[in-house]
Design an enzyme around this catalytic site. Structure first.
Site, PDB file in Angstrom:
ATOM      1  CB  SER A 250     -55.545  -2.722 112.643  1.00 33.59           C
ATOM      2  OG  SER A 250     -54.214  -2.577 113.120  1.00 33.59           O
ATOM      3  CG  ASP A 251     -56.666   0.635 118.389  1.00 35.23           C
ATOM      4  OD1 ASP A 251     -57.616   1.043 119.067  1.00 35.23           O
ATOM      5  OD2 ASP A 251     -55.502   1.073 118.528  1.00 35.23           O
TER       6      ASP A 251
END
Ligand code: GLC
Length: 701
Positions: A250-251
């Site tokens: 994920s960011d």
């Protein structure tokens, strides 16, 4: 240091792990030895210092029950210690071999620090200069971005991930982040399915095809579905359709931010949605550790999905060789590498600079002249590194002024920040040429660097106006992370060089260009708008039923031109190139045909130079409107004055296809224009029309 026997067999390892140890492997945090010791983290981001990395790895492999090594990660977009030009600048070099070489050098330096994953390449096709992250992008064209993706993945990952100088790459930000509303950072994204398949997905398909080890979903939504939970694209398109079997990370904090997106009521739901969509590693939000145990007990996620995610993470670590030799990368650098990387950075910077205009041939400064250097970016070595410069140090970068003085020790080079300084006006009066170093600081670009008015920052237009009052030739070196819209700049300056953020060797490279030791050959990877109001403006625009004309009722503005200031592919040289002799064969093609395209290029001018020739197609009539120009190739040719040469391209009939609503390639019979030339200004392109015929059976409905 003895690894436990378990770590050699991942399946047994998985079976021996507690739930918290599993969730620890799915958790990426900023450095925290206590969390590592409790096996609550499997990867670490943003730790740069080799000694600290080694120590923390020791904690993991020797201080935890299972001794699973950590994966260290960092944003190495364009260099670790040696900073290369920012990606948008490198894109202007139009040189896949260079793109791969700089990634290879960056990987070696990164690996030597003990880091085995970079959050790069960034592959967001960007067509809005208001968006700060355009600086990190390969520009506006999906074909170019796809070649950039392949080159960077090859460069970072090398021939085998276990190689001591190889690091895992990360294709980001999946997907269409470059289409944020109004160029505003993190804003909603809403593009058509066709644009998604035609513009934004191709570079990611290319990265997967090239074997990219990881993918990072964008912070943004796509038509209301946050990318972090976009099952259709993460599972169906990426994993099932394109066979991506690597790790999805994920960011930063993106899983927790699903609550702000309004699609999760709490961290438990956020964690469940992300895991169910296929996100393996939770970067920095703690959502997996905090939310998945309850999500499990509430039946929101199957433990099998957790196990599958853990296996992918362990598999990546195994492919990187971390289990066998967690410290092997520390020996990645060889004698002489540091200098060869600096030399490469200088070459990359030279090739990335775009000569936008050069009225009266002010450049090159081929003979000794009295030079006045002014402007806020003249001696700003740190700014040359751009917004993502990893371990790059300002003290190791060369400013424009330093580079000029080093290259021209016998020249009379005066330097003043502005003309208010004592003696500045007198120096300007005595100078033969005024060199103004204008543009953006690194903080005005990159993440969270959107600008609603991407013009010359405060006071610089006034400085330029004052410089004009001396009646001397003016050359501007423009440092920026985007096209800068300032009409006065291009009126007042005789010569303008777009230098972007050139990296550690900025000053040396610009001195090479300014003195003519290197002939500029960069070409714009983004259209340069004449007005902010034209945005978005790009070469692959679709046609309209009322193309711009002298008629009022046509696609145009009452108060501005529809033409960009400079088109995609624009870039002048110190010489002039002419195109002719376009040959395309065969002219009638079938679905299996290979199409050969050739054209003659001649150097008409006084200097040797390198020209980049572009190959475009135009599908004249189709079942849907097709872009006015679609880039399908580039070829470089070096020519001495008076020399003529041939540029060659090859197309497959498949290159004439376009994505259908579901992204499947669709080939339709009919006429296709094949165009070759120096950029996306159609008036400057050679054109030849061919026809594609399809057997009745394969003709689409
Ligand atoms: C940032 C960026 C992403 C980067 C990550 C880790 O917010 O969006 O590009 O890789 O966080 O620094």
């Amino acid at each position: 240091m003895q690894l436990s026997s378990l770590t050699k067999d991942k399946r047994n390892l998985l079976a021996s792990m507690s739930l918290e140890e599993k969730l620890g492997q799915l958790t990426m945090i900023r450095p925290d030895a206590a969390e590592v010791r409790k096996a609550r983290a499997g990867s670490i981001l943003d730790l740069q210092e080799p000694g600290s990395i080694h120590k923390l790895q020791e904690v993991a492999v020797s201080g935890t029950r299972l001794g699973i090594p950590l994966l260290f990660a960092l944003d190495v977009l364009h260099g670790y210690g040696t900073t290369f030009p920012v990606p948008l600048a490198e894109a202007a070099a139009m040189d896949p071999a260079l793109w791969e070489a700089t990634a290879r050098a960056a990987a070696r330096e990164t690996a030597a620090a003990g880091i085995a994953l970079t959050f790069a390449p960034m592959l967001d096709v960007a067509r809005d200069p208001r968006w700060g992250r355009i600086v990190e992008s390969p520009g506006e064209d999906p074909w170019l971005a796809s070649r950039f993706a392949e080159a960077k993945v090859r460069g970072f990952q090398g021939v085998a991930l276990a190689g001591s100088s190889a690091i895992a790459a990360c294709a980001k930000h999946f997907v269409a982040y470059g289409a944020v509303t109004a160029g505003r950072e993190y804003a909603p994204v809403d593009v058509s399915n066709r644009t998604l398949h035609e513009v934004h997905l191709p570079p990611f398909a290319a990265a997967v095809e090239a074997g990219v080890a990881t993918v990072m979903p964008a912070f943004t939504d796509l038509a209301g579905v946050p990318m972090t939970i976009h099952k259709g694209l993460l599972r169906d398109w990426l994993r099932v359709r394109h066979g991506f079997d690597g790790v999805i990370v994920s960011d930063f904090n993106a899983i927790a931010e699903l609550i702000s997106h309004g699609v999760a009521a709490d961290i438990v739901e956020a964690a469940a949605l992300a895991l169910n969509a296929g996100v393996d590693i939770d970067m920095a939000s703690g959502a997996y550790l905090a939310g998945l145990p309850e999500a499990l007990s509430r039946g929101l996620v199957p433990e099998a999905d957790i196990d599958a995610a853990v296996m992918r993470v362990l598999d990546l670590k195994a492919r990187l060789g971390l289990f066998e030799q967690p410290f092997a990368r520390e020996d990645a650098m060889r004698p002489g590498d540091r200098q060869s990387h600096r030399d490469l950075a200088r070459e990359a910077a030279r090739k990335s600079v775009v000569l936008l205009q050069n009225r009266g041939g002010v450049l090159p400064l081929a003979k000794p002249v009295r030079l006045l250097v002014a402007g806020p970016l003249a001696d700003a070595a740190g700014e040359m590194l751009g917004p993502w410069h990893a371990a790059g140090q300002a003290g190791e970068a060369v400013s424009y002024l330093q580079g000029l003085r080093r290259a021209l020790p016998d020249w009379d080079i005066a330097h003043f920040e502005d003309f208010a300084a004592a003696g500045a006006r007198e120096a300007a009066g005595n100078a033969d040429v005024l060199l103004l170093c204008l543009g953006e600081t690194a903080a005005m670009s990159g993440e969270a660097g959107s600008r609603a008015k991407p013009d010359l920052p405060d006071g610089q237009a006034a400085l330029l106006k004052e410089a004009s009052s001396f009646g001397k030739p003016i050359a501007v070196v423009l440092t920026s992370g985007r096209p800068v819209m300032e009409p006065f700049l291009f009126e007042a300056a005789d010569a303008v060089l777009a230098a972007w953020f050139p990296g550690s060797e900025a000053g040396n490279a610009l001195a090479d260009i300014l003195t003519g030791k290197a002939n500029p050959c960069g070409k714009l990877p983004v259209t340069w708008p004449a007005e902010i109001g034209q945005i978005p403006i790009f070469h692959a625009q679709r046609p309209t039923g009322r193309p711009a004309s002298e008629l009022r009722e046509s696609s145009k503005y009452l108060d501005a031109s529809v033409a960009p200031l400079f088109p995609f592919g624009h870039g002048l040289s110190y010489t002039q190139f002419a195109y002719g002799g376009l040959r395309v064969s065969p002219e009638a093609v079938g679905p299996e045909a290979r199409i050969s395209v050739e054209a003659e290029v001649e150097n008409l001018g006084p200097a040797a130079g390198e020209e980049t020739a572009f190959l475009f197609i135009r599908d004249v009539t189709a079942s849907v409107t097709r872009p006015l120009l679609e880039l399908r190739g580039l070829a470089k040719i070096k020519l001495d004055p008076g020399q003529k040469g041939t540029v060659r391209f090859e197309l497959g009939a498949g290159d004439l296809a376009f994505p259908d609503e579901d992204g499947s390639p669709r080939l339709e019979a009919g006429a296709f224009e094949i165009l070759v030339g120096p950029g996306a200004d159609k008036s400057g392109l050679l054109c030849h029309t061919i026809s594609l015929a399809l057997p009745k059976s394969s003709a689409p409905s």
